[in-house]
Design an enzyme around this catalytic site. Structure first.
Site, mmCIF file in Angstrom:
data_model
loop_
_atom_site.group_PDB
_atom_site.id
_atom_site.type_symbol
_atom_site.label_atom_id
_atom_site.label_comp_id
_atom_site.label_asym_id
_atom_site.label_seq_id
_atom_site.Cartn_x
_atom_site.Cartn_y
_atom_site.Cartn_z
ATOM 1 C CB SER A 64 -0.908 0.030 1.225
ATOM 2 O OG SER A 64 -1.777 -1.074 1.236
HETATM 3 N N1 SAH Z 1 -0.994 -4.651 3.984
HETATM 4 C C1 SAH Z 1 -0.360 -5.033 2.751
HETATM 5 C C2 SAH Z 1 -1.234 -4.705 1.577
HETATM 6 C C3 SAH Z 1 -1.153 -5.768 0.537
HETATM 7 S S1 SAH Z 1 -2.371 -5.651 -0.753
HETATM 8 C C4 SAH Z 1 1.001 -4.381 2.629
HETATM 9 O O1 SAH Z 1 1.264 -3.403 3.340
HETATM 10 O O2 SAH Z 1 1.817 -4.847 1.832
HETATM 11 C C5 SAH Z 1 -3.716 -6.566 -0.099
HETATM 12 C C6 SAH Z 1 -3.437 -7.983 0.312
HETATM 13 O O3 SAH Z 1 -4.690 -8.565 0.691
HETATM 14 C C7 SAH Z 1 -2.891 -8.868 -0.794
HETATM 15 O O4 SAH Z 1 -1.705 -9.482 -0.348
HETATM 16 C C8 SAH Z 1 -3.990 -9.909 -1.033
HETATM 17 O O5 SAH Z 1 -3.512 -11.193 -1.401
HETATM 18 C C9 SAH Z 1 -4.679 -9.928 0.327
HETATM 19 N N2 SAH Z 1 -6.053 -10.414 0.321
HETATM 20 C C10 SAH Z 1 -7.012 -10.228 -0.626
HETATM 21 N N3 SAH Z 1 -8.156 -10.851 -0.264
HETATM 22 C C11 SAH Z 1 -7.917 -11.445 0.954
HETATM 23 C C12 SAH Z 1 -8.703 -12.247 1.848
HETATM 24 N N4 SAH Z 1 -9.965 -12.578 1.594
HETATM 25 N N5 SAH Z 1 -8.122 -12.676 2.990
HETATM 26 C C13 SAH Z 1 -6.838 -12.371 3.289
HETATM 27 N N6 SAH Z 1 -6.052 -11.623 2.479
HETATM 28 C C14 SAH Z 1 -6.576 -11.166 1.331
#
Ligand code: SAH
Length: 213
Positions: A64
């Site tokens: 993010s």
């Molecule tokens: N907090 C992370 C953001 C990553 S983007 C960072 O700082 O890097 C969002 C993430 O949510 C992705 O890795 C994706 O695989 C995950 N995601 C999407 N749907 C999800 C679900 N139902 N349960 C758990 N994770 C999920």
């Protein structure tokens, strides 16, 4: 895994950018000033690590934007010892911020590749979440509920009911809601069935997907 004076200087500039964009919580700013974001992203993007931008990580996901991380972290109003659930571990950067704020962090990721990578990486840097879980965040984590706060870091097409149900009274759920564009939304639990809702404008996230992969 080097952290140089150059990186530290760039981080301080990033902190100033976030201040200018309206982030005021000192503890959140300090955490962003400390965490070596360049180690959380692909080396080809090293020079960009301290720009206020999202970047690709593995499995078609993104780390993010720092402003978004700061904005969501600020809304959570974390106190040391708070039990916090994160949905979407991804690179672990937001997880690291929550750890530095003193939270006991539980974080769920649905992509096995990212789950494995981040589970190995975070402890190497000294960030110890209580538990990283490979699973589906739509379900929350009933066995550890209730939580002081829950943060969703992917765009949710709707608000999953289990997440509201796993908040303490007084607890906060911060979740971007929407399909192509999301509205940052905060729910504060006022009673067993009462929630106060606040909205904070548009953000863009990768989608919250059902089931694990
Ligand atoms: N907090 C992370 C953001 C990553 S983007 C960072 O700082 O890097 C969002 C993430 O949510 C992705 O890795 C994706 O695989 C995950 N995601 C999407 N749907 C999800 C679900 N139902 N349960 C758990 N994770 C999920």
């Amino acid at each position: 895994m080097k952290d140089t004076f150059k990186h530290q200087g760039l981080r301080q500039q990033l902190v100033n950018v976030l201040k200018n964009k309206g982030i005021t919580n000192e503890k959140v700013l300090q955490a962003i000033g400390k965490i070596p974001r360049h180690l959380f992203i692909d080396s080809s993007f090293l020079d960009h690590a301290y720009q206020d931008k999202a970047f690709p990580i593995a499995a078609d996901q993104t780390i993010s934007q720092p402003y978004t991380v700061a904005f969501q972290s600020e809304l959570l109003q974390i106190e040391p010892g708070h039990k916090v659930l994160e949905i979407g571990t991804g690179s672990g950067y937001q997880t690291a911020v929550l750890c530095l704020l003193g939270a006991r962090v539980f974080s769920i990721e649905r992509q096995q590749e990212l789950f494995k990578k981040t589970s190995r990486f975070l402890p190497k840097l000294g960030y110890r979440a209580k538990k990283l879980i490979f699973g589906d965040g739509y379900k929350g984590l009933p066995e550890e509920a209730p939580f002081d706060s829950i943060i969703v870091t992917a765009g949710a097409p709707f608000v999953p009911k289990p997440l509201l149900g796993q908040l303490k009274i007084g607890g906060r759920l911060v979740i971007p809601v929407g399909d192509d564009v999301q509205i940052m939304t905060m729910f504060i639990r006022k009673g067993p069935k009462e929630f106060e809702q606040h909205e904070f404008g548009e953000f863009r996230f990768v989608p919250l997907l059902e089931d694990k992969n």
